[in-house]
Write a protein that holds these residues in place. Structure first.
Motif, PDB file in Angstrom:
ATOM      1  N   ARG A 166       4.210 -57.137  40.902  1.00  0.00           N
ATOM      2  CA  ARG A 166       5.609 -56.811  39.887  1.00  0.00           C
ATOM      3  C   ARG A 166       4.613 -57.194  38.358  1.00  0.00           C
ATOM      4  N   ARG A 167       4.245 -58.273  38.013  1.00  0.00           N
ATOM      5  CA  ARG A 167       3.307 -58.510  36.822  1.00  0.00           C
ATOM      6  C   ARG A 167       2.112 -57.984  36.559  1.00  0.00           C
ATOM      7  N   MET A 168       2.050 -57.715  37.432  1.00  0.00           N
ATOM      8  CA  MET A 168       0.189 -56.407  37.409  1.00  0.00           C
ATOM      9  C   MET A 168       0.713 -55.294  36.699  1.00  0.00           C
ATOM     10  N   LEU A 169       1.974 -54.818  37.033  1.00  0.00           N
ATOM     11  CA  LEU A 169       2.615 -53.387  37.051  1.00  0.00           C
ATOM     12  C   LEU A 169       3.101 -53.666  35.513  1.00  0.00           C
ATOM     13  N   ALA A 170       3.614 -54.564  35.754  1.00  0.00           N
ATOM     14  CA  ALA A 170       4.479 -54.291  34.137  1.00  0.00           C
ATOM     15  C   ALA A 170       3.429 -54.631  32.919  1.00  0.00           C
ATOM     16  N   GLN A 171       2.472 -55.153  32.960  1.00  0.00           N
ATOM     17  CA  GLN A 171       1.147 -55.603  32.237  1.00  0.00           C
ATOM     18  C   GLN A 171       0.624 -54.260  32.078  1.00  0.00           C
ATOM     19  N   ASP A 172       0.325 -53.197  33.488  1.00  0.00           N
ATOM     20  CA  ASP A 172      -0.268 -51.845  33.472  1.00  0.00           C
ATOM     21  C   ASP A 172       0.288 -51.364  32.296  1.00  0.00           C
ATOM     22  N   ALA A 173       1.243 -51.501  32.692  1.00  0.00           N
ATOM     23  CA  ALA A 173       2.453 -50.737  31.370  1.00  0.00           C
ATOM     24  C   ALA A 173       1.979 -50.427  30.323  1.00  0.00           C
ATOM     25  N   GLU A 174       2.428 -51.793  29.935  1.00  0.00           N
ATOM     26  CA  GLU A 174       1.684 -51.931  27.953  1.00  0.00           C
ATOM     27  C   GLU A 174       1.408 -52.193  27.583  1.00  0.00           C
ATOM     28  N   ILE A 178       0.756 -49.345  24.920  1.00  0.00           N
ATOM     29  CA  ILE A 178      -0.554 -49.970  23.084  1.00  0.00           C
ATOM     30  C   ILE A 178      -1.267 -48.810  23.220  1.00  0.00           C
ATOM     31  N   LEU A 179      -1.847 -48.094  24.204  1.00  0.00           N
ATOM     32  CA  LEU A 179      -3.150 -47.470  23.576  1.00  0.00           C
ATOM     33  C   LEU A 179      -2.795 -46.230  23.601  1.00  0.00           C
ATOM     34  N   SER A 180      -1.294 -45.891  23.663  1.00  0.00           N
ATOM     35  CA  SER A 180      -0.647 -44.375  23.964  1.00  0.00           C
ATOM     36  C   SER A 180      -0.349 -44.449  22.708  1.00  0.00           C
ATOM     37  N   GLY A 187      -4.598 -45.501  15.135  1.00  0.00           N
ATOM     38  CA  GLY A 187      -5.277 -47.153  15.228  1.00  0.00           C
ATOM     39  C   GLY A 187      -4.469 -47.855  13.727  1.00  0.00           C
ATOM     40  N   ASN A 188      -3.249 -47.438  13.417  1.00  0.00           N
ATOM     41  CA  ASN A 188      -2.900 -48.022  12.453  1.00  0.00           C
ATOM     42  C   ASN A 188      -1.791 -49.061  13.151  1.00  0.00           C
ATOM     43  N   VAL A 189      -2.539 -50.681  13.659  1.00  0.00           N
ATOM     44  CA  VAL A 189      -1.730 -51.600  14.052  1.00  0.00           C
ATOM     45  C   VAL A 189      -0.226 -52.198  13.494  1.00  0.00           C
ATOM     46  N   SER A 190      -0.578 -51.965  12.290  1.00  0.00           N
ATOM     47  CA  SER A 190       1.215 -52.313  11.597  1.00  0.00           C
ATOM     48  C   SER A 190       2.427 -51.328  11.946  1.00  0.00           C
ATOM     49  N   GLN A 191       1.737 -50.279  12.122  1.00  0.00           N
ATOM     50  CA  GLN A 191       2.735 -49.319  12.838  1.00  0.00           C
ATOM     51  C   GLN A 191       3.027 -49.235  14.231  1.00  0.00           C
ATOM     52  N   VAL A 192       2.012 -49.009  15.055  1.00  0.00           N
ATOM     53  CA  VAL A 192       2.688 -49.424  16.341  1.00  0.00           C
ATOM     54  C   VAL A 192       3.359 -50.289  16.390  1.00  0.00           C
ATOM     55  N   ALA A 193       2.864 -51.827  15.835  1.00  0.00           N
ATOM     56  CA  ALA A 193       3.561 -53.097  16.014  1.00  0.00           C
ATOM     57  C   ALA A 193       5.243 -52.946  15.848  1.00  0.00           C
ATOM     58  N   LYS A 206      -2.185 -59.579  22.313  1.00  0.00           N
ATOM     59  CA  LYS A 206      -2.478 -59.019  23.198  1.00  0.00           C
ATOM     60  C   LYS A 206      -3.327 -57.250  23.411  1.00  0.00           C
ATOM     61  N   MET A 207      -3.668 -57.097  22.335  1.00  0.00           N
ATOM     62  CA  MET A 207      -4.667 -56.182  22.689  1.00  0.00           C
ATOM     63  C   MET A 207      -6.357 -57.105  22.905  1.00  0.00           C
ATOM     64  N   ARG A 208      -6.051 -58.375  22.705  1.00  0.00           N
ATOM     65  CA  ARG A 208      -7.172 -58.696  23.103  1.00  0.00           C
ATOM     66  C   ARG A 208      -7.049 -59.587  24.619  1.00  0.00           C
ATOM     67  N   VAL A 209      -5.969 -59.800  25.079  1.00  0.00           N
ATOM     68  CA  VAL A 209      -5.732 -59.772  26.420  1.00  0.00           C
ATOM     69  C   VAL A 209      -6.311 -58.767  27.103  1.00  0.00           C
ATOM     70  N   TYR A 210      -5.662 -57.568  26.714  1.00  0.00           N
ATOM     71  CA  TYR A 210      -5.899 -56.181  27.429  1.00  0.00           C
ATOM     72  C   TYR A 210      -7.336 -55.408  27.175  1.00  0.00           C
ATOM     73  N   ALA A 211      -8.146 -56.837  26.202  1.00  0.00           N
ATOM     74  CA  ALA A 211      -9.631 -55.752  26.239  1.00  0.00           C
ATOM     75  C   ALA A 211      -9.954 -54.291  25.501  1.00  0.00           C
ATOM     76  N   ILE A 212      -8.356 -54.368  24.477  1.00  0.00           N
ATOM     77  CA  ILE A 212      -8.061 -53.036  23.952  1.00  0.00           C
ATOM     78  C   ILE A 212      -8.648 -53.372  22.392  1.00  0.00           C
ATOM     79  N   ARG A 213     -10.037 -52.406  22.445  1.00  0.00           N
ATOM     80  CA  ARG A 213     -10.564 -52.310  20.508  1.00  0.00           C
ATOM     81  C   ARG A 213      -9.992 -51.218  20.068  1.00  0.00           C
ATOM     82  N   ASN A 214     -10.214 -51.454  18.479  1.00  0.00           N
ATOM     83  CA  ASN A 214      -9.341 -50.416  18.195  1.00  0.00           C
ATOM     84  C   ASN A 214     -10.532 -50.497  16.749  1.00  0.00           C
TER      85      ASN A 214
END
Length: 214
Positions: A166-174, A178-180, A187-193, A206-214
């Motif tokens: 359940r935790r992994m599914l929630a993380q995948d959804a989050e 974020i990517l969407s 790529g406007n981080v302020s707008q996404v936040a 969160k982006m660091r945890v999920y290895a998301i590069r902007n």
């Protein structure tokens, strides 16, 4: 069924004729109707949402099928039927741990037979070494509110596995959200936040945890 469709069906039953869409030519038909519903049609007639004349036309012979939770003895039979069908389709042979059937019999089955079929297909898809175990059941099976009786005790390892899933599914959804949003806002981080209702710092974490590069 809308009242206008009920009227059309009643006309077909009475006249034994149909017309193709966009065509005026009537075609004689000879059919037997088998209808199914999960509603009390007599109450629907009283409420005016179902035609009384159509009800009596259809209600020549009625069979009441109790919900699956009231037919516990049918659960093993249906489970084996669905599993054997999957085995034939996939040219595989599955086995099931005894504890699985104990949980299936205790479950309340709000979705009736279709839900059972879905559970079997899911378990067969997740089974390692062609063996279905408790950890292949949906997370709903670990919620006490879904049981008609006290749920059987699950091994601690299976409960931990369920929580981890359940935790992994929630993380995948989050991560996907974020990517969407990053893609949507170029790529406007302020707008996404702002849209996520979190601070820029939290979003960067969160982006660091999920290895998301902007």
């Amino acid at each position: 069924m809308p009242l206008e469709q009920q009227t059309a069906l009643l006309r077909v039953i009475q006249e034994k004729k149909i017309a193709r869409i966009g065509c005026d030519k009537m075609i004689p038909v000879s059919v037997r109707l088998i209808c199914a519903t999960n509603k009390n049609l007599l109450k629907e007639v009283e409420k005016g949402t179902f035609r009384q004349d159509l009800f009596y036309r259809l209600n020549v012979m009625s069979i009441t099928i109790p919900p699956l939770r009231n037919r516990i003895e049918d659960i093993p039979l249906l489970f084996r039927y669905f599993l054997e069908k999957i085995s034939r389709d996939r040219a595989m042979q599955f086995s099931t741990e005894p504890e699985v059937m104990e949980w299936l019999k205790k479950y309340n089955w709000p979705g009736n037979v279709r839900e059972l079929q879905n559970v079997v297909e899911r378990a067969a898809s997740l089974a390692e070494n062609d063996t279905i175990t408790l950890r292949h059941l949906p997370v709903d099976f670990y919620a006490p509110s879904f049981y008609s009786a006290s749920p059987p005790a699950a091994p601690a390892a299976d409960l931990l596995n369920c929580r981890e899933q359940r935790r992994m599914l929630a993380q995948d959804a989050e991560k996907h959200k974020i990517l969407s949003l990053l893609n949507l806002h170029a790529g406007n981080v302020s707008q996404v936040a702002r849209e996520l209702g979190v601070s820029r710092k939290t979003l960067y974490n969160k982006m660091r945890v999920y290895a998301i590069r902007n």
